[in-house]
Design a protein around this motif. Sequence first.
Motif, PDB file in Angstrom:
ATOM      1  N   TYR A   1     105.310  23.530   2.131  1.00 43.73           N
ATOM      2  CA  TYR A   1     104.734  22.189   2.021  1.00 43.73           C
ATOM      3  C   TYR A   1     105.802  21.234   1.499  1.00 43.73           C
ATOM      4  O   TYR A   1     106.528  21.551   0.567  1.00 43.73           O
ATOM      5  CB  TYR A   1     103.519  22.206   1.080  1.00 43.73           C
TER       6      TYR A   1
ATOM      7  N   CYS B   1      99.750  25.506  -2.756  1.00 46.75           N
ATOM      8  CA  CYS B   1      99.630  26.923  -3.127  1.00 46.75           C
ATOM      9  C   CYS B   1      99.805  27.199  -4.619  1.00 46.75           C
ATOM     10  O   CYS B   1      99.587  28.316  -5.058  1.00 46.75           O
ATOM     11  CB  CYS B   1     100.629  27.768  -2.325  1.00 46.75           C
TER      12      CYS B   1
ATOM     13  N   ASN C   1     107.678  28.546  -1.428  1.00 56.82           N
ATOM     14  CA  ASN C   1     106.725  29.594  -1.066  1.00 56.82           C
ATOM     15  C   ASN C   1     106.040  29.303   0.277  1.00 56.82           C
ATOM     16  O   ASN C   1     106.120  30.095   1.203  1.00 56.82           O
ATOM     17  CB  ASN C   1     105.677  29.768  -2.168  1.00 56.82           C
ATOM     18  N   CYS C   2     105.395  28.126   0.384  1.00 55.00           N
ATOM     19  CA  CYS C   2     104.600  27.844   1.584  1.00 55.00           C
ATOM     20  C   CYS C   2     105.242  26.823   2.522  1.00 55.00           C
ATOM     21  O   CYS C   2     104.791  26.646   3.646  1.00 55.00           O
ATOM     22  CB  CYS C   2     103.200  27.368   1.198  1.00 55.00           C
TER      23      CYS C   2
END
Length: 74
Positions: free
Chosen positions: A54, A16, A51-52
């Motif tokens: 991963y 991201c 954030n994501c």
Amino acid sequence: MPSDTHSTDDRGCPKCGHTGTDVGSISTTGGGLSKMFDIQTNQFQVVTCTNCGYSELYRDTGSGGSDLADIFLG
């Protein structure tokens, strides 16, 4: 210290682009007797995008978490 803002260069999460990370560690068993006796033989550092989510695993070689975050971010 990781930044929570996305920059315009190529540094950042591979998924991201976010630059905030969290570094943790996990231990896993190997095979054979170590698995049977639940002996933790493999150590890994985990770098996760805040954030994501991963994550990437790195074999624990004793290097600091900030070094791994730099590798993760590019």
